[in-house]
Design a protein around this motif. Sequence first.
Motif, mmCIF file in Angstrom:
data_model
loop_
_atom_site.group_PDB
_atom_site.id
_atom_site.type_symbol
_atom_site.label_atom_id
_atom_site.label_comp_id
_atom_site.label_asym_id
_atom_site.label_seq_id
_atom_site.Cartn_x
_atom_site.Cartn_y
_atom_site.Cartn_z
ATOM 1 N N THR A 1 0.902 -1.008 0.048
ATOM 2 C CA THR A 1 -0.026 0.050 -0.103
ATOM 3 C C THR A 1 1.111 1.372 0.007
ATOM 4 O O THR A 1 0.878 2.143 0.751
ATOM 5 C CB THR A 1 -1.101 0.029 1.234
ATOM 6 N N TYR A 2 1.891 1.119 -0.959
ATOM 7 C CA TYR A 2 2.745 2.303 -1.001
ATOM 8 C C TYR A 2 2.452 3.660 -1.525
ATOM 9 O O TYR A 2 3.012 4.722 -1.177
ATOM 10 C CB TYR A 2 4.129 1.928 -1.564
ATOM 11 N N GLN A 3 1.272 3.601 -2.226
ATOM 12 C CA GLN A 3 0.849 4.965 -2.595
ATOM 13 C C GLN A 3 -0.208 5.654 -1.597
ATOM 14 O O GLN A 3 -0.383 6.793 -2.024
ATOM 15 C CB GLN A 3 0.092 4.721 -4.047
ATOM 16 N N LYS A 4 -0.423 4.991 -0.483
ATOM 17 C CA LYS A 4 -1.225 5.724 0.194
ATOM 18 C C LYS A 4 -0.597 5.320 1.690
ATOM 19 O O LYS A 4 -0.980 4.507 2.472
ATOM 20 C CB LYS A 4 -2.549 5.146 0.416
ATOM 21 N N PRO A 5 0.360 6.175 2.246
ATOM 22 C CA PRO A 5 0.998 6.122 3.379
ATOM 23 C C PRO A 5 0.329 5.843 4.704
ATOM 24 O O PRO A 5 0.514 5.003 5.408
ATOM 25 C CB PRO A 5 2.187 7.176 3.449
ATOM 26 N N GLU A 6 -0.819 6.616 4.734
ATOM 27 C CA GLU A 6 -1.685 6.572 5.976
ATOM 28 C C GLU A 6 -2.583 5.276 5.875
ATOM 29 O O GLU A 6 -2.850 4.708 7.083
ATOM 30 C CB GLU A 6 -2.519 7.844 5.978
ATOM 31 N N VAL A 7 -2.886 4.970 4.915
ATOM 32 C CA VAL A 7 -3.680 3.773 4.918
ATOM 33 C C VAL A 7 -2.790 2.497 5.268
ATOM 34 O O VAL A 7 -3.348 1.507 6.097
ATOM 35 C CB VAL A 7 -4.349 3.235 3.301
ATOM 36 N N ALA A 8 -1.476 2.718 4.818
ATOM 37 C CA ALA A 8 -0.195 1.563 4.929
ATOM 38 C C ALA A 8 -0.059 1.456 6.568
ATOM 39 O O ALA A 8 -0.148 0.462 7.075
ATOM 40 C CB ALA A 8 0.744 1.999 4.001
ATOM 41 N N LEU A 9 -0.180 2.734 7.066
ATOM 42 C CA LEU A 9 0.093 2.737 8.526
ATOM 43 C C LEU A 9 -0.880 2.049 9.299
ATOM 44 O O LEU A 9 -0.653 1.255 10.239
ATOM 45 C CB LEU A 9 0.369 4.425 8.890
ATOM 46 N N SER A 10 -2.198 2.324 8.766
ATOM 47 C CA SER A 10 -3.122 1.627 9.542
ATOM 48 C C SER A 10 -3.117 0.195 9.418
ATOM 49 O O SER A 10 -3.480 -0.626 10.519
ATOM 50 C CB SER A 10 -4.604 2.002 8.953
ATOM 51 N N TYR A 11 -2.663 -0.677 8.284
ATOM 52 C CA TYR A 11 -2.575 -1.915 8.138
ATOM 53 C C TYR A 11 -1.448 -2.441 9.016
ATOM 54 O O TYR A 11 -1.558 -3.640 9.515
ATOM 55 C CB TYR A 11 -2.276 -2.247 6.644
ATOM 56 N N TYR A 12 -0.265 -1.633 9.203
ATOM 57 C CA TYR A 12 0.744 -2.073 9.795
ATOM 58 C C TYR A 12 0.261 -1.975 11.457
ATOM 59 O O TYR A 12 0.682 -2.846 12.107
ATOM 60 C CB TYR A 12 1.877 -0.887 9.677
ATOM 61 N N PHE A 13 -0.562 -0.810 11.871
ATOM 62 C CA PHE A 13 -0.946 -1.011 13.323
ATOM 63 C C PHE A 13 -1.954 -2.230 13.453
ATOM 64 O O PHE A 13 -1.719 -2.780 14.628
ATOM 65 C CB PHE A 13 -1.522 0.379 13.584
ATOM 66 N N LYS A 14 -2.633 -2.569 12.359
ATOM 67 C CA LYS A 14 -3.361 -3.762 12.645
ATOM 68 C C LYS A 14 -2.706 -5.029 13.038
ATOM 69 O O LYS A 14 -2.671 -5.815 13.698
ATOM 70 C CB LYS A 14 -4.255 -4.033 11.288
ATOM 71 N N ALA A 15 -1.579 -5.118 11.835
ATOM 72 C CA ALA A 15 -0.628 -6.402 12.196
ATOM 73 C C ALA A 15 0.289 -6.269 13.324
ATOM 74 O O ALA A 15 0.300 -7.215 14.185
ATOM 75 C CB ALA A 15 0.332 -6.188 10.827
ATOM 76 N N LEU A 16 0.226 -5.073 13.969
ATOM 77 C CA LEU A 16 1.195 -5.087 15.071
ATOM 78 C C LEU A 16 0.175 -5.553 16.007
ATOM 79 O O LEU A 16 0.925 -6.133 17.142
ATOM 80 C CB LEU A 16 1.746 -3.554 15.372
ATOM 81 N N GLU A 17 -0.808 -5.001 16.242
ATOM 82 C CA GLU A 17 -2.006 -5.427 17.352
ATOM 83 C C GLU A 17 -2.013 -6.831 17.278
ATOM 84 O O GLU A 17 -1.926 -7.737 18.435
ATOM 85 C CB GLU A 17 -3.171 -4.919 17.053
ATOM 86 N N LEU A 18 -1.793 -7.684 16.124
ATOM 87 C CA LEU A 18 -2.149 -9.213 16.122
ATOM 88 C C LEU A 18 -0.868 -9.777 16.601
ATOM 89 O O LEU A 18 -0.905 -10.942 17.270
ATOM 90 C CB LEU A 18 -2.385 -9.647 14.692
ATOM 91 N N ALA A 19 0.249 -9.223 16.238
ATOM 92 C CA ALA A 19 1.620 -9.778 16.641
ATOM 93 C C ALA A 19 1.756 -9.737 18.098
ATOM 94 O O ALA A 19 2.238 -10.454 18.691
ATOM 95 C CB ALA A 19 2.816 -8.841 15.842
ATOM 96 N N MET A 20 1.356 -8.448 18.686
ATOM 97 C CA MET A 20 1.203 -8.360 20.213
ATOM 98 C C MET A 20 0.539 -9.435 20.837
ATOM 99 O O MET A 20 0.872 -10.296 21.726
ATOM 100 C CB MET A 20 1.018 -7.053 20.849
ATOM 101 N N LEU A 21 -0.542 -9.707 20.292
ATOM 102 C CA LEU A 21 -1.812 -10.583 20.690
ATOM 103 C C LEU A 21 -1.284 -12.006 20.836
ATOM 104 O O LEU A 21 -1.348 -12.753 21.704
ATOM 105 C CB LEU A 21 -2.965 -10.592 20.061
ATOM 106 N N LEU A 22 -0.750 -12.392 19.809
ATOM 107 C CA LEU A 22 -0.030 -13.612 19.636
ATOM 108 C C LEU A 22 1.445 -13.947 19.938
ATOM 109 O O LEU A 22 2.240 -14.872 19.753
ATOM 110 C CB LEU A 22 -0.215 -14.146 17.813
ATOM 111 N N GLU A 23 1.993 -12.666 20.371
ATOM 112 C CA GLU A 23 3.560 -12.646 20.919
ATOM 113 C C GLU A 23 4.481 -13.443 20.074
ATOM 114 O O GLU A 23 5.220 -14.440 20.194
ATOM 115 C CB GLU A 23 3.543 -13.576 22.331
#
Length: 150
Positions: A69-91
């Motif tokens: 999602t390189y053409q929309k940095p803010e949208v990409a950031l929201s996806y990274y934060f979703k991934a981060l939330e899951l990675a923290m949840l699953l350790e």
Amino acid sequence: MHKAQFGEVESIKKPPHYEAIHQLALDIVNAPNKQQEWVAYNQIKEICDKFAGTPLDHPFQWETLADFTYQKPEVALSYYFKALELAMLLELEDYLASINFAIAENYLEKADKAQALYFANTALTFVEQAADDELQLDINELILAANSLP
């Protein structure tokens, strides 16, 4: 969303949908035109949306979606934060390192020194636990670049 609903995901070597997401990522990289690139991207997004909040949700698919999602940095950031939330949840330390690094890169591109350093240092903490020397080198280079910002 609770870790219990995901079961013992840590024991899975490859994330759910790994093969499909990996192939779609290759399709994007090798697409002969924007239309085919867009089709593959939308298929990754469809997998992310379809399995969001289920036991088959995984940071790998969200991080991959964000990466493309390189053409929309803010949208990409929201996806990274979703991934981060899951990675923290699953350790999942490997994912915590790479996702925090990707977020730091995003902030570095915006010249947001404080956020870039915060996420890079967080990534560094996890990469040391995961023992990924190449990623650790990339993170250290990003920290140097961020420190050179005014």
